[in-house]
Enzyme design. Structure first.
Site, mmCIF file in Angstrom:
data_model
loop_
_atom_site.group_PDB
_atom_site.id
_atom_site.type_symbol
_atom_site.label_atom_id
_atom_site.label_comp_id
_atom_site.label_asym_id
_atom_site.label_seq_id
_atom_site.Cartn_x
_atom_site.Cartn_y
_atom_site.Cartn_z
ATOM 1 C CB VAL A 125 -0.110 1.586 -0.855
ATOM 2 C CG1 VAL A 125 -1.107 2.551 -0.257
ATOM 3 C CG2 VAL A 125 -0.431 0.143 -0.460
ATOM 4 C CE LYS A 126 0.293 -4.323 -1.898
ATOM 5 N NZ LYS A 126 -0.830 -3.729 -1.182
ATOM 6 C CG ASN A 127 6.769 -1.667 -5.780
ATOM 7 O OD1 ASN A 127 6.379 -1.394 -4.651
ATOM 8 N ND2 ASN A 127 7.967 -2.165 -6.022
ATOM 9 C CB VAL A 128 2.737 -1.624 -10.906
ATOM 10 C CG1 VAL A 128 1.818 -1.348 -12.092
ATOM 11 C CG2 VAL A 128 4.199 -1.601 -11.339
ATOM 12 C CG HIS B 208 -4.212 -1.437 -2.560
ATOM 13 N ND1 HIS B 208 -3.445 -0.604 -1.769
ATOM 14 C CD2 HIS B 208 -5.490 -1.255 -2.155
ATOM 15 C CE1 HIS B 208 -4.222 0.046 -0.922
ATOM 16 N NE2 HIS B 208 -5.472 -0.334 -1.150
#
Length: 404
Positions: free
Chosen positions: A195-198, A193
């Site tokens: 806002v995730k790290n990747v 998603h």
């Protein structure tokens, strides 16, 4: 303004997406397969499947395992709603378990929640910090627990026990007892998603680690088929000369990841392994060094030999604050033009679960963690100078609200 979680987009990512757009192929195809292969290799597993979201991924896995109406799925009370909704969407009942001091599911309380209806445990790696998978796996393999398991269908008969799935939405790159996440549960689901790290803007990845006698290549092929409406050929294969003919062999879902999104994740993931994860840890460690000097600060207890997180969140807790004070502190931080967040409102506090009889009073640790938690921004673009701005904004805001 310091935003909370902007995506990391550079020229290499833009170039990868542009290449996809110019290739003439933008839906599921070679870039998606490449992303799957790179994540599988990173997790030291044979196969990974990219789909349109982590929520879809969890639904697909539970459905494949034969979880259905009348079944129960154990989930933490302290997580995002998708963990429980994935079970509800296929007719199962989420059975909630309270948190431990590390924000993750309290493994000592899992066994008491298991019944003959329990088909799966979904553990959540909060903020990218790993759950105690050795303890969870010991529970599902306990002779007494296996004895009460009532298998229904081919996959449950073959496994002969409760399925362990990791909702690792926050946790790509996390290591548990020397093993990469992806090798700790039967199946692990990452979120890509925004806002995730990747990120791939939207997306999820199913990492397969099913034990023998399962063949993970065969499981991958089944899940892939089911994610494409049960169609025997994907669009890329059908587009080849003379390759139009196909069949529908299962009433599947539409959950595939397109190449144009996979291209974002692919270019970002290559930098994540070599640089971006370390940059997140730099920010995380900066906060810890700064906040440990304040008597009111409860820093995240994310430290254990053999384990390392993905540094997705920095869940700072404010000693002596309740919901009212915590919310007032957040308002004052916002006045400094620093965006922060709260992770999470425990499930029993949300209307959809309250209306179904869940009560936050049954989950005191989850509430205790939530009521004074503030998530600070963590991402590679934050310089040390910007981190210092965040620290000052938080410290001044706490001082303004609480007697210290």
């Amino acid at each position: 303004m310091i935003p909370f979680s902007p995506p990391y987009i550079d020229e290499d990512i833009i170039s990868e997406v542009t290449h996809t757009l110019q290739s003439g192929w933008i839906t599921t195809g070679p870039k998606t397969k490449m992303l799957e292969d790179e994540i599988a290799a990173f997790c030291n597993v044979q196969k990974a499947l990219a789909v349109n979201s982590a929520t879809s991924a969890m639904m697909l896995v539970l459905h494949w395992y034969g979880v259905t109406r009348g079944d129960e799925v154990i989930v933490p009370a302290y997580t995002y709603c998708a963990t429980a909704l994935a079970a509800m969407h296929i007719g199962a009942k989420p059975v909630m378990v309270d948190a431990g001091s590390d924000f993750n599911i309290n493994t000592q309380k899992i066994k008491a929640a298991i019944t003959a209806k329990t088909k799966a445990i979904v553990a959540v790696d909060f903020g990218g910090w790993p759950c105690d998978y050795d303890a969870i796996n010991a529970i599902v393999n306990d002779a007494g627990i296996r004895a009460i398991f009532k298998p229904a269908g081919e996959q449950q008969e073959k496994l002969g026990r409760i399925l362990v799935m990791s909702d690792a939405a926050h946790a790509i790159g996390t290591v548990y007892n020397g093993r990469p996440l992806g090798r700790c549960a039967d199946i692990t689901v990452f979120s890509l998603h925004a806002v995730k790290n990747v990120t791939s803007a939207e997306g999820g990845v199913i990492v397969l680690n099913m034990p023998a006698p399962f063949n993970n290549e065969a499981v991958y092929k089944t899940l892939r088929l089911w994610s494409l409406n049960g169609q025997t050929k994907d669009a890329f294969t059908k587009s080849s000369a003379g390759g139009w003919e196909y069949d529908i062999v299962y009433p599947g879902f539409k959950m595939n990841m397109p190449d144009v999104l996979a291209a974002i994740g692919l270019a970002q993931f290559r930098k994540y392994k070599s640089a971006l994860l370390a940059e997140r840890k730099r920010v995380f460690d900066y906060y810890t060094r700064a906040f440990k000097n304040f008597a009111w600060a409860i820093c995240p207890p994310f430290e254990k030999a053999g384990c390392s997180g993905s540094w997705h969140l920095y869940p700072l807790r404010i000693k002596g604050a309740g919901e009212k004070e915590r919310n007032a502190i957040i308002e004052k931080i916002a006045a400094h033009e620093v965006a922060v967040n709260v992770h999470f409102k425990p499930l029993p506090m949300l209307s959809v679960f309250k209306e179904r009889g869940y009560n936050i009073e049954d989950f005191p640790v989850a509430y205790e963690l939530y009521c004074n938690e503030i998530s600070l921004p963590v991402y590679p673009q934050l310089t040390d100078e910007l981190c210092e701005t965040v620290v000052k904004a938080v410290a001044e805001s706490v001082t303004a609200v609480l007697p210290v």
